[in-house]
Design an enzyme around this catalytic site. Structure first.
Site, mmCIF file in Angstrom:
data_model
loop_
_atom_site.group_PDB
_atom_site.id
_atom_site.type_symbol
_atom_site.label_atom_id
_atom_site.label_comp_id
_atom_site.label_asym_id
_atom_site.label_seq_id
_atom_site.Cartn_x
_atom_site.Cartn_y
_atom_site.Cartn_z
ATOM 1 N N LYS A 156 0.853 -1.197 0.000
ATOM 2 C CA LYS A 156 0.000 0.000 0.000
ATOM 3 C C LYS A 156 0.885 1.243 0.000
ATOM 4 O O LYS A 156 1.710 1.422 0.898
ATOM 5 C CB LYS A 156 -0.932 0.007 1.212
ATOM 6 N N ASP A 286 -13.921 2.102 10.158
ATOM 7 C CA ASP A 286 -14.305 2.425 8.776
ATOM 8 C C ASP A 286 -15.049 1.237 8.174
ATOM 9 O O ASP A 286 -14.436 0.230 7.812
ATOM 10 C CB ASP A 286 -13.053 2.741 7.950
ATOM 11 N N ASP A 305 -7.418 -3.050 5.776
ATOM 12 C CA ASP A 305 -7.405 -1.610 6.062
ATOM 13 C C ASP A 305 -7.684 -1.312 7.530
ATOM 14 O O ASP A 305 -8.828 -1.179 7.965
ATOM 15 C CB ASP A 305 -8.421 -0.876 5.185
#
Length: 448
Positions: A156, A286, A305
């Site tokens: 990432k 999230d 994530d």
């Protein structure tokens, strides 16, 4: 198959990003005029709401936020999760783009970032590195790679300037909202916005995300339902997170599978949310659907994530459990006490507004009454809650300002509910909650 995205340089300066938002505001205004004109030409009375929510605005908002990336796109992702319930159904396929991916950055920007973190001969460590990202999100994009020792990795890489643009992005978006007049006048958003900026800066620090990822792996190490990737520490810094690559399908793809699979997956995610809030007190806040994958062969859920992880205080955990208990018993007085403790209602709100919040909570408590499972979509629970809550939409004194931690917990719970509703899952909310209520009843409550 998804069409390949056009590469776009990430705008990193405040002026460049403000210009993008200014362009968005102009495009939305233009589409409102266009929509109102169409209505008049067809003999209809012009409706500001219909013009604002027309399909052209969905496209304009999505395209420009996907170009910007960063905090501005994060705000758009929150909006996109509600599409089909709070927004017209036509917005769903367009706004879903924000949940899935942003526009990737050009190879030149990517190479500059890799060299800054890994040195100019970084490629010598890899037998394979794909310059085409397998995912592009709001803060960074992900590339598949293979180390020379054979480990399959997902790398990432953060977009240049995203961390530095967080303050200005949020300030600029809030300025547009204030100009629109949609924000309640009595609420001071300063502290909430400061917390939001700090949270997003944490998300943009990949060393912090690596710590959360490792903590999550430890919490779920004995849970066979979930897979959490490992971190490659020597290749990770603030701007790059190197972790295990794990195969899986988008969580929303289970909509094509059997009802049993849909029910199982959504039940497991709800169980995980309860664990985060009441046991681990570490929540991945999230609920973007793109953060979950499903492996049909192993029937396991892949969790991705961890930048938005948040430690949950004992106070918040205890009072959410008290709220859940009061809702299951449908005790309005205890609901009121829990809502006050969480800051979800306060003394600035009118008696009528507080009564509306309580009615909405009572309506929501319906899902905790069934001993055999509850289907949110069939029961139209979200639409029923919206109908009860409608007075809050027009009453500018009706909004409370809870602490940021509570806002994040609400965000996660709402996201999981919206996913279960979208997929038409039947969940046994009551039995999933039962162990936590039993444990709480056995322990003295020393919460102040």
């Amino acid at each position: 198959m998804t069409a390949k995205r056009n590469e776009r340089k990430v705008p990193s300066g405040r002026i460049a990003r403000l210009a993008k938002l200014g362009g968005l505001a102009s495009a939305v205004a233009g589409n409102i005029v266009k929509g109102a004109t169409k209505q008049m030409l067809s003999g209809q009375r012009p409706s500001l709401t219909q013009s604002l929510l027309n399909i052209d605005n969905a496209i304009s908002i999505t395209k420009r936020l996907a170009h910007m990336r960063g905090a501005a796109m994060k705000l758009g992702q929150l909006l996109s999760m509600d599409a089909g319930e709070l927004l017209p159904a036509e917005w769903e396929p367009i706004l879903s783009r924000l949940r899935q991916e942003a526009d990737p950055m050009p190879k030149s920007q990517l190479l500059k970032t890799l060299e800054a973190s890994w040195s100019k001969d970084w490629y010598q460590q890899f037998s394979y590195f794909s310059f085409s990202p397998i995912a592009s999100a709001s803060i960074g994009q992900v590339h598949r790679a293979t180390l020379k020792d054979g480990r399959q990795l997902a790398i990432k890489v953060q977009y240049p300037g995203v961390r530095e643009s967080i303050d200005s992005d949020i300030d600029n978006v809030m300025s547009l909202l204030k100009l629109s007049g949609v924000l309640p006048q009595h609420i001071d958003l300063t502290s909430l916005l400061d917390e939001a900026k700090a949270q997003l800066k944490n998300e943009a620090n990949y060393l912090q995300e690596a710590k959360f990822l490792n903590a999550y792996r430890a919490n779920l190490r004995n849970d066979p339902r979930f897979i959490v990737p490992f971190v490659v520490d020597e290749l990770t810094d603030q701007n790059i997170l190197a972790m295990e690559y794990i195969e899986g399908s988008a969580i929303t793809d289970i909509s094509t599978m059997s009802a049993d699979i849909v029910d199982l997956v959504c039940t497991q995610l709800m169980h995980l949310t309860y664990q985060e809030l009441f046991s681990h007190k570490l929540m991945q806040s999230d609920p973007n659907f793109a953060n979950f994958l499903y492996q049909s062969e192993t029937q396991k859920i892949v969790l991705l994530d961890f930048g938005a992880c948040r430690q949950i205080s004992q106070h918040t955990s205890v009072h959410y459990l008290a709220m859940a208990d009061a809702m299951q018993r449908q005790d309005t007085n205890d609901m009121r006490l829990a809502l006050y403790s969480l800051g979800l209602i306060d003394n600035n709100m009118s008696a009528a507004a507080i009564d509306t919040v309580l009615k909405a909570c009572f309506e929501a408590s319906d899902c905790l009454q069934s001993d055999t499972g509850y289907n949110l979509k069939k029961q139209q629970l979200i639409k029923r809650i919206q109908e009860v809550s409608m007075p809050l939409m027009t009453d500018k004194t009706a909004a409370a300002s809870p602490i940021f931690e509570v806002a994040l917990v609400n965000r996660k719970i709402t996201g999981m509910i919206l996913l279960a509703n979208k997929l038409g899952a039947t969940l046994d909310f009551k039995s999933a909650l039962a162990p936590y209520l039993t444990k709480s009843a056995k322990q003295p409550n020393d919460e102040i």
